[in-house]
Design a protein around this motif. Structure first.
Motif, PDB file in Angstrom:
ATOM      1  N   SER A   1      -1.091   6.444   0.147  1.00 30.37           N
ATOM      2  CA  SER A   1       0.333   6.470  -0.111  1.00 30.37           C
ATOM      3  C   SER A   1       0.971   6.591  -1.580  1.00 30.37           C
ATOM      4  O   SER A   1      -0.065   6.100  -2.566  1.00 30.37           O
ATOM      5  CB  SER A   1       0.986   5.325   0.429  1.00 30.37           C
ATOM      6  OG  SER A   1       2.310   5.041   0.146  1.00 30.37           O
ATOM      7  N   SER A   2       1.869   7.269  -1.670  1.00 29.95           N
ATOM      8  CA  SER A   2       2.415   7.491  -3.273  1.00 29.95           C
ATOM      9  C   SER A   2       2.798   6.475  -4.165  1.00 29.95           C
ATOM     10  O   SER A   2       2.576   6.216  -5.289  1.00 29.95           O
ATOM     11  CB  SER A   2       3.437   8.522  -3.253  1.00 29.95           C
ATOM     12  OG  SER A   2       4.671   8.091  -2.256  1.00 29.95           O
ATOM     13  N   SER A   3       3.219   5.285  -3.123  1.00 29.98           N
ATOM     14  CA  SER A   3       3.467   4.181  -3.811  1.00 29.98           C
ATOM     15  C   SER A   3       2.636   2.893  -3.208  1.00 29.98           C
ATOM     16  O   SER A   3       2.246   2.777  -2.165  1.00 29.98           O
ATOM     17  CB  SER A   3       4.976   3.589  -3.085  1.00 29.98           C
ATOM     18  OG  SER A   3       5.161   2.318  -3.502  1.00 29.98           O
ATOM     19  N   ARG A   4       2.080   2.625  -4.396  1.00 25.28           N
ATOM     20  CA  ARG A   4       0.777   1.389  -4.280  1.00 25.28           C
ATOM     21  C   ARG A   4       1.617   0.184  -3.405  1.00 25.28           C
ATOM     22  O   ARG A   4       0.824  -0.321  -2.569  1.00 25.28           O
ATOM     23  CB  ARG A   4       0.177   0.818  -5.326  1.00 25.28           C
ATOM     24  CG  ARG A   4      -0.710  -0.182  -5.279  1.00 25.28           C
ATOM     25  CD  ARG A   4      -1.167  -0.419  -6.592  1.00 25.28           C
ATOM     26  NE  ARG A   4      -2.049   0.613  -7.214  1.00 25.28           N
ATOM     27  CZ  ARG A   4      -2.927   0.565  -8.278  1.00 25.28           C
ATOM     28  NH1 ARG A   4      -2.605  -0.571  -8.965  1.00 25.28           N
ATOM     29  NH2 ARG A   4      -3.365   1.753  -8.883  1.00 25.28           N
ATOM     30  N   LYS A   5       2.631  -0.363  -3.662  1.00 26.14           N
ATOM     31  CA  LYS A   5       3.446  -1.267  -3.055  1.00 26.14           C
ATOM     32  C   LYS A   5       3.712  -0.974  -1.665  1.00 26.14           C
ATOM     33  O   LYS A   5       3.259  -1.617  -0.594  1.00 26.14           O
ATOM     34  CB  LYS A   5       4.612  -1.892  -3.772  1.00 26.14           C
ATOM     35  CG  LYS A   5       5.332  -3.100  -3.184  1.00 26.14           C
ATOM     36  CD  LYS A   5       6.430  -3.418  -3.878  1.00 26.14           C
ATOM     37  CE  LYS A   5       6.206  -3.994  -5.110  1.00 26.14           C
ATOM     38  NZ  LYS A   5       7.443  -4.240  -5.818  1.00 26.14           N
TER      39      LYS A   5
ATOM     40  N   GLY B   1       2.125   1.170   0.253  1.00 25.59           N
ATOM     41  CA  GLY B   1       0.711   1.437   0.928  1.00 25.59           C
ATOM     42  C   GLY B   1       0.072  -0.050   1.356  1.00 25.59           C
ATOM     43  O   GLY B   1      -0.384   0.030   2.376  1.00 25.59           O
ATOM     44  N   LEU B   2       0.337  -0.739   0.586  1.00 21.54           N
ATOM     45  CA  LEU B   2      -0.229  -2.163   0.793  1.00 21.54           C
ATOM     46  C   LEU B   2       0.474  -2.952   1.666  1.00 21.54           C
ATOM     47  O   LEU B   2      -0.188  -3.504   2.522  1.00 21.54           O
ATOM     48  CB  LEU B   2       0.036  -3.087  -0.728  1.00 21.54           C
ATOM     49  CG  LEU B   2      -0.526  -4.445  -0.612  1.00 21.54           C
ATOM     50  CD1 LEU B   2      -2.229  -4.647  -0.091  1.00 21.54           C
ATOM     51  CD2 LEU B   2      -0.231  -5.356  -1.803  1.00 21.54           C
TER      52      LEU B   2
ATOM     53  N   ILE C   1      -3.781   4.173   2.475  1.00 26.19           N
ATOM     54  CA  ILE C   1      -4.414   4.020   1.215  1.00 26.19           C
ATOM     55  C   ILE C   1      -4.231   5.057   0.576  1.00 26.19           C
ATOM     56  O   ILE C   1      -3.830   5.085  -0.881  1.00 26.19           O
ATOM     57  CB  ILE C   1      -5.945   4.148   1.409  1.00 26.19           C
ATOM     58  CG1 ILE C   1      -6.406   2.890   2.165  1.00 26.19           C
ATOM     59  CG2 ILE C   1      -6.797   4.131   0.112  1.00 26.19           C
ATOM     60  CD1 ILE C   1      -7.752   2.732   2.442  1.00 26.19           C
TER      61      ILE C   1
END
Length: 330
Positions: free
Chosen positions: A61-65, A67-68, A59
């Motif tokens: 993570s610096s990168s939303r993609k 992290g998803l 959750i």
């Protein structure tokens, strides 16, 4: 964090692969058939901690993609196994049937003594059955039940049961059948190589009440070292031979299969028949051990034309198994 994510993902995927391959592995190598005895809810519990940690650390993570993607790597395997639990082990409670449904009750009583028989009869009586099938009824169950009926017929009553005086009871070999609607016949199909099969033939009035005319009762070996896939294959071959030679029919196959719902071969016991629970189960489906049921080894199989509205379990108060209550739309 990146290394931890990789480790958690790999562990989760390995567990998913083991869960998915367990039936195949058990059928190919009986020495690892314990894999298919592990209940699916236990697989789910084992996978949850790692998946939850993976989701939580993803959750932030610096990168939303990215992290998803990591979150999905933890979530999807859990949802897949949870689907297996939903299908084969737990279903939402269904409302009990009205008076127009036939009720078949099955129980492996495991040879109760005279002290335990009365409580088991009380539990069966509470099920309001149209047909009762008991395997391994012991020496006392039938005699105590008949004694209760005789007392009621004589007007003495019974302080322990409301069993109707009209009940007809038949005990043959290791199977007892009883119904308040009329007589029921019993015929031995097989008692060889530990595979015990009996045919239950309800009278016309009983068949009308339950919506079934031919029932097979199965009691398979309980030795955990035996190859369950081989036993199911033997049962399937035996029934196929009986169909060819004597025209054996069945609207319901019920019994103590002593194996789990994912065991390879269960779907081939009788062509066109399938496990009732995924479509009609109500509540927790496990039947063994009775006190804290963990696995479902007592099952019912029906063809598509039999409309089972509800399959639930009940606690007989003694023995190692919970019983089945099968509600059928006649």
């Amino acid at each position: 964090m990146g290394g931890l994510r990789v480790i958690l993902t790999v562990v989760t995927l390995i567990m998913l692969a083991l869960w998915a391959m367990a039936p195949w592995l058990a059928s190919r190598n009986p020495s690892v058939q314990e894999l298919v005895w592990i209940p699916e809810w236990l697989w789910l519990i084992a996978m949850l901690p790692g998946a939850m940690v993976l989701i939580l650390i993803s959750i932030g993570s610096s990168s939303r993609k990215r992290g998803l993607c990591w979150s999905l790597a933890g979530m999807v395997p859990v949802l897949i196994v949870a689907g297996g639990v939903w299908k084969r082990e737990w279903r939402p409670d269904r409302p009990g049937g009205a008076g127009d449904r036939g009720r078949v009750v099955f129980l492996n009583a495991q040879d109760p003594g005279s002290e335990e028989a009365g409580g088991i009869l009380d539990a069966i009586d509470d099920c309001r059955a149209d047909l009762v099938i008991v395997v391994n009824p012991g020496q006392s169950l039938a005699s105590i039940w008949r004694s209760r009926i005789r007392q009621e017929r004589e007007g003495a009553g019974s302080s322990a049961s409301g069993t109707a005086a009209e009940w007809s009871i038949l005990w043959l070999s290791h199977v007892l059948v009883a119904s308040p609607h009329g007589k029921v016949s019993l015929r031995t199909v097989s008692v060889r190589e530990g595979i015990r099969v009996m045919r239950v033939g309800p009278s016309e009035t009983v068949a009308e009440a339950i919506g079934l005319s031919d029932i097979l009762v199965v009691d398979l070996p309980s030795d955990p070292t035996l190859d369950r896939t081989e036993i199911l294959a033997g049962l399937s071959a035996l029934l196929e031979k009986q169909r060819e030679e004597s025209g054996l029919r069945a609207d319901l196959v019920v019994g103590d299969f002593n194996t789990t719902p994912r065991t390879v071969g269960l779907e081939e016991v009788w062509p066109g028949m399938s496990d009732v629970y995924p479509g009609s189960g109500s509540g927790w489906g496990a039947t063994w051990p009775r006190e804290r049921p963990m696995i479902r080894i007592d099952m019912a199989l029906t063809p598509q034309h039999v409309d089972v509205r509800r399959l639930s379990t009940f606690d007989p108060g003694d023995g190692g198994h919970r019983g089945l209550v099968i509600e059928i739309d006649p």
